[in-house]
Design a protein around this motif. Structure first.
Motif: not given
Ligand code: 1CP
Length: 355
Positions: A96-124
């Motif tokens: 099934g599904p896999k992620f190449s860059n999973p979340i392991n620590c606070r730094a990983d969470v901090k660098k996550l950005f909020i996707p713009d639905p009309e940009h990165e998710l525009n295909y949906v």
């Protein structure tokens, strides 16, 4: 705006009278259909299919050509948000599904950005717009998202899990990191679902597939709290018409009253609860969706019909029932069995809706 030709599903969500009980199936587009497999192969994989609006629209409509379903659900996946956040989603054939860059620590969470639905998710959004156009008002279109908790399980575990060791370790040892992640996910889901509503989704469903693995206290703190926040922030209507919201926590029967208190319109039930008890517990506060065991579709058509009759009888002649499976349809169900199931729901429910 095209008038809906069949609005039973939306009416039932708002507990209005209908002629017969509406029915659709979770995962109604997918691998049990040979025509789905053909298009998926032609698209070159699952994510390429999700990103191609014409082909995703085609697989959304495939089950509606075969069966008298009362709703369509956009063909996409809950993992589009973590993918857009940069986690690198890919699919393996057996795991099934896999992620190449999973979340392991606070730094990983901090660098996550909020996707713009009309940009990165525009295909949906393109899939939503394309399906709405091609449905031509036949039935309503459902948009969806995973719950923040369920998305977080995949992001921290790096894919599907049976034990949920990593996310539970984070939850118990460093709950503030998990809350930071869930906050970002809730914000992303709100933007994503509101964009789907603006693009034409006529109802919304939030899938909390893994809420049921939590203790009662943890469910309220790490899952329901964030779903409540989402319900509070969704657009209430579009084109002047209400956009109802359904919550589904698999294994979540013990929290039905609390879920109903979020202000959502409907609860989707898994098959382990008696729908009559669920009705008694939530009263008329919300509509109920469900709740046939998906494995019942392995049975012969007499047995399926018996179970449909059983569930309809338990719900009785109240308004506010949408017939569905208690979880997604299995991949190896014979497509021929399903016609009898859908037909039985429509035929046997008529007596419960006579004035
Ligand atoms: O190989 C393939 O063709 C991909 C199989 C597949 C399909 C058909 C995946 C991968 N996602 C989907 C479509 C999908 N996923 C829909 C489409 C609309 C429809 O219902 O017809 C929806 C609503 C989902 C939602 C989804 N994806 C959920 C929540 C609902 C549920 O079933 O619990 C979850 C947990 C996922 C994750 C996911 N994506 C795909 C798979 C195989 C999984 C489950 C992995 C696991 O069990 O952990």
């Amino acid at each position: 705006m095209i008038q809906l030709k069949n609005d039973r599903y939306l009416r039932a969500l708002l507990k209005k009278p209908v002629d017969i009980t509406p029915v659709w199936m979770m995962r109604q587009a997918g691998r049990y259909l040979p025509e789905y497999k053909a298009i998926r192969n032609a698209a070159g994989g699952f994510m390429s299919l999700c990103k191609n609006a014409e082909l995703a629209c085609e697989v959304t409509l495939q089950p509606l050509r075969r069966y008298e379903l009362d709703a369509a659900i956009i063909f996409s996946d809950i993992l589009t948000i973590p993918d857009a956040m940069g986690l690198g989603l890919y699919f393996t054939t057996d795991e099934g599904p896999k992620f190449s860059n999973p979340i392991n620590c606070r730094a990983d969470v901090k660098k996550l950005f909020i996707p713009d639905p009309e940009h990165e998710l525009n295909y949906v959004m393109n899939v939503v717009r394309t399906v709405r156009y091609n449905l031509k008002g036949k039935v309503p279109l459902i948009g969806f998202s995973g719950s923040p908790w369920t998305l977080a399980t995949y992001m921290v575990e790096g894919g599907s899990s049976k034990s949920f060791k990593k996310i539970k370790k984070m939850m118990y040892n460093e709950p503030q990191i998990l809350h930071l992640l869930l906050d970002k996910l809730a914000e992303s889901v709100i933007l994503y679902l509101n964009a789907q509503i603006k693009a034409g989704a006529q109802s919304i469903m939030i899938f909390d597939t893994w809420g049921g693995i939590l203790t009662s206290d943890d469910y309220l703190e790490f899952s329901l709290y964030y779903m409540h926040k989402i319900v509070d922030n969704l657009l209430y209507e579009n084109e002047g018409i209400r956009v109802p919201v359904t919550l589904f926590t698999k294994g979540g029967s013990q929290w039905l009253e609390k879920m109903a208190n979020t202000g959502c319109d409907a609860l989707s039930l898994d098959w382990t609860i008696d729908i009559k008890d669920a009705r008694l517990r939530v009263g008329n506060k919300v509509a109920l969706q469900g709740n046939m065991d998906p494995s019942m579709l392995y049975a012969n058509s007499d047995r399926i019909e018996q179970e449909v009759a059983n569930i309809l009888k338990k719900f009785g002649s109240n308004n506010g029932h949408i017939f569905n499976l208690g979880h997604g349809i299995h991949n190896d169900i014979s497509p021929e069995n399903i016609n009898d199931f859908i037909e039985a729901v429509h035929r046997l429910s008529r007596v419960y809706h006579l004035k």
